[in-house]
Design a protein around this motif. Sequence first.
Motif, PDB file in Angstrom:
ATOM      1  N   SER A  78      -0.773  37.090 -14.687  1.00 40.08           N
ATOM      2  CA  SER A  78      -1.295  36.072 -13.774  1.00 40.08           C
ATOM      3  C   SER A  78      -0.965  34.650 -14.220  1.00 40.08           C
ATOM      4  N   LEU A  79      -0.112  34.500 -15.211  1.00 32.86           N
ATOM      5  CA  LEU A  79       0.241  33.176 -15.713  1.00 32.86           C
ATOM      6  C   LEU A  79       0.863  32.361 -14.592  1.00 32.86           C
ATOM      7  N   GLY A  80       0.342  31.175 -14.372  1.00 36.11           N
ATOM      8  CA  GLY A  80       0.872  30.319 -13.310  1.00 36.11           C
ATOM      9  C   GLY A  80       0.250  28.940 -13.373  1.00 36.11           C
ATOM     10  N   LEU A  81       0.330  28.235 -12.265  1.00 30.24           N
ATOM     11  CA  LEU A  81      -0.291  26.928 -12.158  1.00 30.24           C
ATOM     12  C   LEU A  81      -1.548  27.050 -11.308  1.00 30.24           C
ATOM     13  N   ASP A  82      -2.574  26.315 -11.675  1.00 30.32           N
ATOM     14  CA  ASP A  82      -3.845  26.334 -10.977  1.00 30.32           C
ATOM     15  C   ASP A  82      -3.727  25.611  -9.637  1.00 30.32           C
ATOM     16  N   ALA A  83      -3.918  26.342  -8.546  1.00 25.63           N
ATOM     17  CA  ALA A  83      -3.734  25.781  -7.205  1.00 25.63           C
ATOM     18  C   ALA A  83      -4.690  24.625  -6.918  1.00 25.63           C
ATOM     19  N   LEU A  84      -5.924  24.722  -7.369  1.00 21.89           N
ATOM     20  CA  LEU A  84      -6.896  23.659  -7.110  1.00 21.89           C
ATOM     21  C   LEU A  84      -6.463  22.347  -7.758  1.00 21.89           C
ATOM     22  N   SER A  85      -5.986  22.421  -8.988  1.00 20.92           N
ATOM     23  CA  SER A  85      -5.562  21.185  -9.661  1.00 20.92           C
ATOM     24  C   SER A  85      -4.280  20.625  -9.043  1.00 20.92           C
ATOM     25  N   LEU A  86      -3.433  21.494  -8.487  1.00 21.37           N
ATOM     26  CA  LEU A  86      -2.221  21.008  -7.827  1.00 21.37           C
ATOM     27  C   LEU A  86      -2.546  20.200  -6.581  1.00 21.37           C
ATOM     28  N   ALA A  87      -3.624  20.554  -5.900  1.00 24.07           N
ATOM     29  CA  ALA A  87      -4.014  19.870  -4.670  1.00 24.07           C
ATOM     30  C   ALA A  87      -4.896  18.651  -4.928  1.00 24.07           C
ATOM     31  N   SER A  88      -5.355  18.481  -6.145  1.00 25.98           N
ATOM     32  CA  SER A  88      -6.289  17.414  -6.470  1.00 25.98           C
ATOM     33  C   SER A  88      -5.594  16.067  -6.660  1.00 25.98           C
ATOM     34  N   ASP A  89      -6.260  15.032  -6.198  1.00 27.49           N
ATOM     35  CA  ASP A  89      -5.779  13.670  -6.449  1.00 27.49           C
ATOM     36  C   ASP A  89      -6.301  13.147  -7.787  1.00 27.49           C
ATOM     37  N   TYR A  90      -7.214  13.879  -8.421  1.00 33.91           N
ATOM     38  CA  TYR A  90      -7.873  13.398  -9.626  1.00 33.91           C
ATOM     39  C   TYR A  90      -7.559  14.220 -10.873  1.00 33.91           C
ATOM     40  N   LEU A  91      -7.377  15.529 -10.695  1.00 32.25           N
ATOM     41  CA  LEU A  91      -7.091  16.402 -11.835  1.00 32.25           C
ATOM     42  C   LEU A  91      -5.599  16.448 -12.107  1.00 32.25           C
ATOM     43  N   PRO A  92      -5.213  16.511 -13.366  1.00 33.61           N
ATOM     44  CA  PRO A  92      -3.799  16.777 -13.657  1.00 33.61           C
ATOM     45  C   PRO A  92      -3.521  18.255 -13.390  1.00 33.61           C
TER      46      PRO A  92
ATOM     47  N   MET B 178       0.823  -1.188   0.000  1.00 31.86           N
ATOM     48  CA  MET B 178       0.000   0.000   0.000  1.00 31.86           C
ATOM     49  C   MET B 178       0.870   1.256   0.000  1.00 31.86           C
ATOM     50  N   ALA B 179       1.910   1.277   0.792  1.00 27.92           N
ATOM     51  CA  ALA B 179       2.805   2.435   0.847  1.00 27.92           C
ATOM     52  C   ALA B 179       3.520   2.625  -0.479  1.00 27.92           C
ATOM     53  N   THR B 180       3.844   1.535  -1.152  1.00 28.17           N
ATOM     54  CA  THR B 180       4.530   1.623  -2.444  1.00 28.17           C
ATOM     55  C   THR B 180       3.624   2.262  -3.488  1.00 28.17           C
ATOM     56  N   ALA B 181       2.355   1.905  -3.483  1.00 20.95           N
ATOM     57  CA  ALA B 181       1.402   2.493  -4.437  1.00 20.95           C
ATOM     58  C   ALA B 181       1.240   3.984  -4.171  1.00 20.95           C
ATOM     59  N   LYS B 182       1.165   4.365  -2.897  1.00 27.03           N
ATOM     60  CA  LYS B 182       1.032   5.782  -2.552  1.00 27.03           C
ATOM     61  C   LYS B 182       2.269   6.546  -2.981  1.00 27.03           C
ATOM     62  N   ARG B 183       3.432   5.959  -2.767  1.00 24.28           N
ATOM     63  CA  ARG B 183       4.690   6.609  -3.166  1.00 24.28           C
ATOM     64  C   ARG B 183       4.740   6.779  -4.682  1.00 24.28           C
ATOM     65  N   SER B 184       4.311   5.764  -5.412  1.00 23.66           N
ATOM     66  CA  SER B 184       4.292   5.856  -6.877  1.00 23.66           C
ATOM     67  C   SER B 184       3.359   6.960  -7.342  1.00 23.66           C
ATOM     68  N   THR B 185       2.220   7.091  -6.684  1.00 28.02           N
ATOM     69  CA  THR B 185       1.266   8.137  -7.023  1.00 28.02           C
ATOM     70  C   THR B 185       1.856   9.516  -6.747  1.00 28.02           C
ATOM     71  N   GLU B 186       2.541   9.661  -5.615  1.00 28.90           N
ATOM     72  CA  GLU B 186       3.172  10.938  -5.266  1.00 28.90           C
ATOM     73  C   GLU B 186       4.260  11.308  -6.268  1.00 28.90           C
ATOM     74  N   ILE B 187       5.043  10.331  -6.685  1.00 34.07           N
ATOM     75  CA  ILE B 187       6.100  10.573  -7.677  1.00 34.07           C
ATOM     76  C   ILE B 187       5.482  10.987  -9.008  1.00 34.07           C
ATOM     77  N   ALA B 188       4.420  10.308  -9.409  1.00 34.34           N
ATOM     78  CA  ALA B 188       3.745  10.642 -10.668  1.00 34.34           C
ATOM     79  C   ALA B 188       3.184  12.062 -10.611  1.00 34.34           C
ATOM     80  N   LYS B 189       2.587  12.446  -9.489  1.00 31.79           N
ATOM     81  CA  LYS B 189       2.029  13.797  -9.344  1.00 31.79           C
ATOM     82  C   LYS B 189       3.145  14.840  -9.417  1.00 31.79           C
ATOM     83  N   ARG B 190       4.274  14.572  -8.737  1.00 24.65           N
ATOM     84  CA  ARG B 190       5.402  15.507  -8.794  1.00 24.65           C
ATOM     85  C   ARG B 190       5.919  15.664 -10.218  1.00 24.65           C
ATOM     86  N   THR B 191       5.968  14.568 -10.951  1.00 21.83           N
ATOM     87  CA  THR B 191       6.411  14.612 -12.343  1.00 21.83           C
ATOM     88  C   THR B 191       5.448  15.451 -13.178  1.00 21.83           C
TER      89      THR B 191
END
Length: 78
Positions: free
Chosen positions: A39-53, A1-14
């Motif tokens: 105002s060009l930047g990254l969308d804060a809501l999508s950065l915090a989302s587990d579902y949105l890129p 379970m921890a490995t899957a979470k770590r993989s997800t975190e790495i994918a999100k960081r990428t």
Amino acid sequence: MATAKRSTEIAKRTQIQEAKATRDELEEALAGAGVLLPSLGLDALSLASDYLPPLVDLGRCNPDTARKLAAALREITR
């Protein structure tokens, strides 16, 4: 379970790194056309989302900047 979470975190960081690089690429291209989107930047809501890129947020600009952007787009589509 921890490995899957770590993989997800790495994918999100990428994904976030790719979104930042894309934002920087867009900012450079716009600057080359004389357009600054303050105002060009990254969308804060999508950065915090587990579902949105991560999304690039173009933000808001004044009418003069919007006209410059429209002119630059028209120029490359001729």
